[in-house]
Design an enzyme around this catalytic site. Structure first.
Site, mmCIF file in Angstrom:
data_model
loop_
_atom_site.group_PDB
_atom_site.id
_atom_site.type_symbol
_atom_site.label_atom_id
_atom_site.label_comp_id
_atom_site.label_asym_id
_atom_site.label_seq_id
_atom_site.Cartn_x
_atom_site.Cartn_y
_atom_site.Cartn_z
ATOM 1 N N ASP A 1 -7.136 8.342 74.514
ATOM 2 C CA ASP A 1 -6.165 7.437 73.892
ATOM 3 C C ASP A 1 -4.913 8.236 73.558
ATOM 4 O O ASP A 1 -4.787 8.794 72.474
ATOM 5 C CB ASP A 1 -6.781 6.796 72.636
ATOM 6 C CG ASP A 1 -5.870 5.760 71.992
ATOM 7 O OD1 ASP A 1 -4.741 5.575 72.478
ATOM 8 O OD2 ASP A 1 -6.293 5.145 70.999
ATOM 9 N N HIS A 2 -3.982 8.292 74.520
ATOM 10 C CA HIS A 2 -2.800 9.143 74.409
ATOM 11 C C HIS A 2 -1.513 8.327 74.497
ATOM 12 O O HIS A 2 -1.501 7.226 75.059
ATOM 13 C CB HIS A 2 -2.788 10.177 75.537
ATOM 14 C CG HIS A 2 -3.540 11.427 75.217
ATOM 15 N ND1 HIS A 2 -3.025 12.680 75.444
ATOM 16 C CD2 HIS A 2 -4.767 11.621 74.675
ATOM 17 C CE1 HIS A 2 -3.902 13.598 75.064
ATOM 18 N NE2 HIS A 2 -4.973 12.978 74.602
ATOM 19 N N GLY B 1 -6.422 13.490 65.372
ATOM 20 C CA GLY B 1 -5.238 13.343 66.198
ATOM 21 C C GLY B 1 -4.612 14.640 66.650
ATOM 22 O O GLY B 1 -5.005 15.742 66.267
ATOM 23 N N GLU B 2 -3.575 14.484 67.503
ATOM 24 C CA GLU B 2 -2.765 15.604 67.990
ATOM 25 C C GLU B 2 -1.291 15.271 67.798
ATOM 26 O O GLU B 2 -0.873 14.132 67.985
ATOM 27 C CB GLU B 2 -3.012 15.870 69.491
ATOM 28 C CG GLU B 2 -4.429 16.157 69.871
ATOM 29 C CD GLU B 2 -5.144 14.915 70.380
ATOM 30 O OE1 GLU B 2 -4.476 13.922 70.729
ATOM 31 O OE2 GLU B 2 -6.383 14.921 70.383
ATOM 32 N N SER C 1 -14.359 19.841 65.102
ATOM 33 C CA SER C 1 -13.986 21.128 65.691
ATOM 34 C C SER C 1 -14.293 22.285 64.755
ATOM 35 O O SER C 1 -14.031 23.437 65.091
ATOM 36 C CB SER C 1 -12.492 21.133 66.037
ATOM 37 O OG SER C 1 -11.701 20.884 64.878
ATOM 38 N N GLY C 2 -14.839 21.993 63.558
ATOM 39 C CA GLY C 2 -15.173 23.022 62.594
ATOM 40 C C GLY C 2 -15.983 22.444 61.450
ATOM 41 O O GLY C 2 -16.372 21.271 61.476
#
Length: 322
Positions: free
Chosen positions: A37-38, A106-107, A173-174
């Site tokens: 989803d970008h 998100g990014e 991611s962590g």
């Protein structure tokens, strides 16, 4: 048993092509599908980025069996969480219960477009937690009012709700995101085969829940062509999520990966048609404890050849191995 999925990568194909690809993936026998989803592709060479939710609505009508899933949607900046709840409920109805809502923090690449800046990671996780609370409240039916740290909701109600809401997955991611997912998610999502990610998820309440990974691959009968394509379109993948979440656009990813060599990419991504290499790429996820692994075939124009090969060769090999 590890279920094997197919990825509709919106960064590398147009909307009609993506729907055609998932129809063929269903025919080929993939166990599930996921969709990125970008708003932007990672690299200009990928060349696409249609609206994922519109594609998913079409896919829900064009398929009948294969599960669908966002991998992943950020419900904090580009989309308000109240709107994500409405979209997810609608898609679950359209797909007759085949949809799972994958969420993440998100990014910058995709979320900067609304002009709100890019918050620090701790703030992004706070926003994600508050967003999930809002989405779950709306899935519960009735009117929702919310005045929180990051979001306001004024008398919202989702009118078309499925009998059972779509399961919610959270990308990790962590340890911090693992704690969030363990408390709040029905399944966990990760793109690295790290056992410690799943251990954090389990430690905070996720034991026994599904865990979904993803592996990039590049099938081609010409291995050199596969290596070139993987380098051209996927050399960003090895930068790690702490880098990938921060860069603001394709030009940044191109600059950050200018010294990555084709051989570097080929060491990390199976390229060619040696089925054993593809099996070995999935193995670390299976050994880490992932219950589902989605494959990403690199290159929009190579999907049908990959899907034909998967049906005849790759899927049987993966099922025998795992």
């Amino acid at each position: 048993m590890v279920h094997i999925g197919y990825t509709m990568l919106t960064e590398q194909a147009g909307p009609r092509e993506l729907v055609g690809h998932v129809v063929r993936a269903e025919e080929a026998g993939f166990d599930f599908s996921v969709t990125s989803d970008h708003y932007f592709p990672w690299l200009t060479s990928q060349g696409h980025s249609p609206h994922a939710w519109t594609v998913l609505g079409a896919a829900a009508q064009a398929t009948s069996r294969i599960p669908l899933m966002t991998f992943v949607t950020c419900p904090t900046m580009r989309y308000h969480p109240a709107v994500v709840a409405q979209k997810a409920a609608t898609l679950h109805l359209l797909s007759e219960g085949r949809f799972r809502l994958g969420l993440g923090a998100g990014e910058n690449l995709n979320e900067h477009i609304t002009g709100g800046g890019w918050p620090a990671v701790d703030v992004r996780h706070e926003m994600l937690e508050e967003a999930v609370d809002i989405i779950r409240a709306l899935f519960g039916g009735g009117y929702v009012n919310h005045h929180g740290t990051h979001f306001d909701v004024e008398s919202a109600k989702v009118w078309d709700l499925p009998d059972e809401p779509p399961p919610i997955g959270i990308a990790v991611s962590g340890d911090q995101s693992g704690e969030l997912a363990g408390r709040m998610a029905d399944l966990v999502i990760a793109v690295e085969p790290k056992r410690e990610l799943l251990e954090a998820f389990d430690r905070y309440g996720g034991a026994g829940k599904p865990r979904v990974g993803q592996v990039p691959v590049c099938y081609d009968t010409d291995r050199d062509a596969a290596v070139r394509r993987a380098h051209e379109q996927f050399r960003w993948f090895g930068s790690g999520w702490k880098v990938n979440s921060e860069l603001p656009g394709p030009a940044s990813f191109e600059a950050a990966t200018q010294f990555v060599r084709p051989d570097d990419v080929a060491e990390a991504i199976p390229c060619g048609d040696d089925v054993s290499a593809f099996v070995e790429a999935v193995r670390p996820f299976a050994e880490a404890g992932f219950t589902e692994v989605a494959l990403v075939q690199i290159g929009g124009e190579s999907q049908h050849a990959f899907l034909d090969w998967s049906e005849k060769t790759l899927l049987p090999a993966l099922r025998e191995a795992f």
